[in-house]
Design an enzyme around this catalytic site. Structure first.
Site, short mmCIF file in Angstrom:
data_model
loop_
_atom_site.label_atom_id
_atom_site.label_comp_id
_atom_site.label_asym_id
_atom_site.label_seq_id
_atom_site.Cartn_x
_atom_site.Cartn_y
_atom_site.Cartn_z
N GLU A 177 0.80 -1.23 0.00
CA GLU A 177 0.00 0.00 0.00
C GLU A 177 0.83 1.28 0.00
OE1 GLU A 177 -3.03 -0.02 2.98
OE2 GLU A 177 -3.91 -1.89 2.30
N GLU A 374 -5.22 -8.72 1.30
CA GLU A 374 -5.84 -8.30 2.56
C GLU A 374 -7.32 -8.07 2.33
OE1 GLU A 374 -4.25 -4.88 4.64
OE2 GLU A 374 -2.20 -5.53 4.23
C1 FCB Z 1 -4.41 -1.83 5.53
C2 FCB Z 1 -3.02 -2.13 6.03
C3 FCB Z 1 -2.97 -3.13 7.13
C4 FCB Z 1 -4.12 -2.98 8.11
C5 FCB Z 1 -5.43 -2.89 7.39
C6 FCB Z 1 -6.62 -2.77 8.28
O1 FCB Z 1 -4.45 -0.56 4.98
O2 FCB Z 1 -2.21 -2.62 4.97
O3 FCB Z 1 -1.72 -3.01 7.76
O4 FCB Z 1 -3.90 -1.96 8.97
O5 FCB Z 1 -5.41 -1.82 6.50
#
Ligand code: FCB
Length: 474
Positions: A177, A374
């Site tokens: 990210e 994620e």
């Molecule tokens: C993302 C991050 C991760 C976590 C989630 C909830 O943006 O990559 O580290 O904090 O959000």
């Protein structure tokens, strides 16, 4: 016909995933490791930020987090008991190079070496992320990602880690990210290093991409042919409540600054013209783009990591008014509040937006296979009198979003895996320990782990490589 398969008996056919679909969970170094001063680890920007009053909720810091640095063997056993096939974790740069360049701390490398061995011994595939936001403070003192030199330091560090783990780890991610590193770290300052300067955010974004490209080239030249290189980006589906020209413009602007600004250069399209035009009023941030940079940034990848949590909702607003929020340079757009059912963190729960996103990315990412690196939700869980965590809402979010992935695949998206965020409750950046994203509960006082209902559900989905089309009682 007689059968012993309970799902067939009740007449429910499972939504099946492709045979080699990769299932697992993800974490990040600073969020779980603790032990921030152990074995020669240097200071990171998140140590500094968390130690600054008012920056992290409740004054929480990276200690003890989940004390994973000392408890990794138990945590790997836990993953194994859940049947995870893959585990995505990040390496803390300040454990490897305490000052961000030069001297290497072998004890830091030793830790990840042990972790990788332990995962492989349990049959769990490691996916290594080289940078999940914990920049060595010494590099920040020299300008951090605003400084072009940091990109070169990153490639050097990537080479060191690959040199130690590359004989066993095949799946590599450069950055997690970079949008957050740039826009939250330098744009509105809600993340470390806490700088609020929209132009710096755009410059940092470019240097992050440059670091990604340089590291990708370095790894490619060292890695055997079966190593798979990637970057992980956070995307949103952007929606407006109308299809007028003004609505479409508002969508395009936010889509540009959220999704395309990083995806396009990585996939060989350069920076989007409309984004360059929209942000030009901030001053000539593009002066940091040197001849040859875009060629470095579009270094070929093998897969794209997709982090998705919630859609963004927008409306047109007065053209000259700067939009408050993280989007550097954005004007003439109102960011609308989330709708419908929200998570405990106040994020919109919307699985259809996820399907739409995956289908779109599969089309717009130059043929790169996608891995959901994620996806998850925070709710305030508690351990009940029977020692259970019955996290009904997280389980629903999980099931709805896994089904959304299945729909996307059915519509032609090339999605190869799903990694839940997160294996453990952990340090949720500016929100400290107040937000629990784990499928496993962590009692921060005792460090006791309790498998939540959502983890048990994921476990069954993994076992079946699929799930029923309806219902949550899986
Ligand atoms: C993302 C991050 C991760 C976590 C989630 C909830 O943006 O990559 O580290 O904090 O959000």
């Amino acid at each position: 016909m007689t059968t012993t398969d309970p799902d067939v008996e009740v007449g429910r056919e499972l939504l099946q995933f492709p045979p080699d679909f990769l299932w697992g969970a993800a974490t990040a170094s600073f969020q779980i490791e603790g032990a921030t001063t152990v074995d020669g680890r240097g200071t990171s920007i998140w140590d500094t930020f968390a130690a600054t009053p008012g920056k992290v909720l409740g004054g929480d810091t990276g200690d003890p987090a989940c004390d994973h640095y000392h408890r990794y063997e138990n945590d790997v056993e836990l993953m194994s008991s859940l049947g995870l096939a893959a585990y995505r974790f990040s390496v803390a740069w300040p454990r490897i190079q305490p000052l961000g360049s030069g001297a290497v701390e072998t004890r830091g490398l030793d830790f990840y070496d042990r972790l990788v061995d332990s995962l492989l011994a349990s049959g769990i595939q490691p996916l290594v992320t080289l940078y999940h936001w914990d920049l060595p403070q010494a590099l920040e003192d020299a300008g951090g990602w605003r400084n072009r030199d940091t990109a070169y330091r990153f490639a050097e560090y990537a080479t060191i880690v690959h040199g130690r783990l590359g004989d066993r780890v095949k799946a590599w991610t450069t950055l997690n990210e970079p949008w957050c590193s740039a826009f939250l770290g330098y744009g509105n300052g809600i993340h470390a290093p806490g700088i609020a300067d929209p132009r710096a955010a755009l410059e940092a974004a470019h240097h992050l991409l440059l670091g990604h490209g340089l590291a990708t080239a370095a790894l490619r030249s060292l890695a055997p042919a079966d190593h798979r290189l990637s970057i992980v980006l956070n995307f949103s589906t952007v929606w407006a409540d109308g299809a007028s020209e003004e609505h479409l413009t508002a969508v395009r602007k936010v889509d540009g600054l959220q999704n395309r600004i990083l995806l396009d250069p990585i996939t060989g399209r350069g920076y989007p013209e409309d984004v360059l035009l929209e942000t030009a009023w901030l001053g000539d941030w593009t002066r940091v783009i040197r001849d040859g940079d875009l060629e470095i940034i579009e270094a070929p990848l093998d897969w794209l990591g997709v982090n998705y949590y919630a859609p963004a909702r927008v409306a047109p607003a007065d053209g000259d008014v700067v939009t408050p929020g993280p989007f550097a340079g954005l004007r003439g757009v109102e960011l609308l509040p989330p709708r419908g059912e929200l998570t405990g963190f106040g994020w919109e729960q919307n699985a259809d937006a996820f399907t739409e996103l995956l289908v779109r990315l599969s089309r717009d990412s130059a043929g790169l296979p996608l891995v959901v690196t994620e996806n998850g939700s925070a709710f305030p869980d508690t351990v009940d009198g029977l020692g259970r965590v019955v996290d009904v809402e997280r389980t629903r979010y999980l099931v709805d979003h896994v089904r959304a992935v299945h729909r996307a695949i059915a519509q032609g998206a090339d999605v190869r895996g799903y990694l839940a965020w997160s294996l453990l409750d952990n340090f949720e950046w500016a929100a400290g320990y107040s937000q629990r994203f784990g499928i496993v509960h962590v009692d921060y006082e005792t460090q006791r782990r309790t498998v939540k209902e959502s983890a048990a559900t994921l476990s069954r989905i993994i076992r079946d490589n699929g799930l029923p089309p309806t219902g949550y009682d899986i």
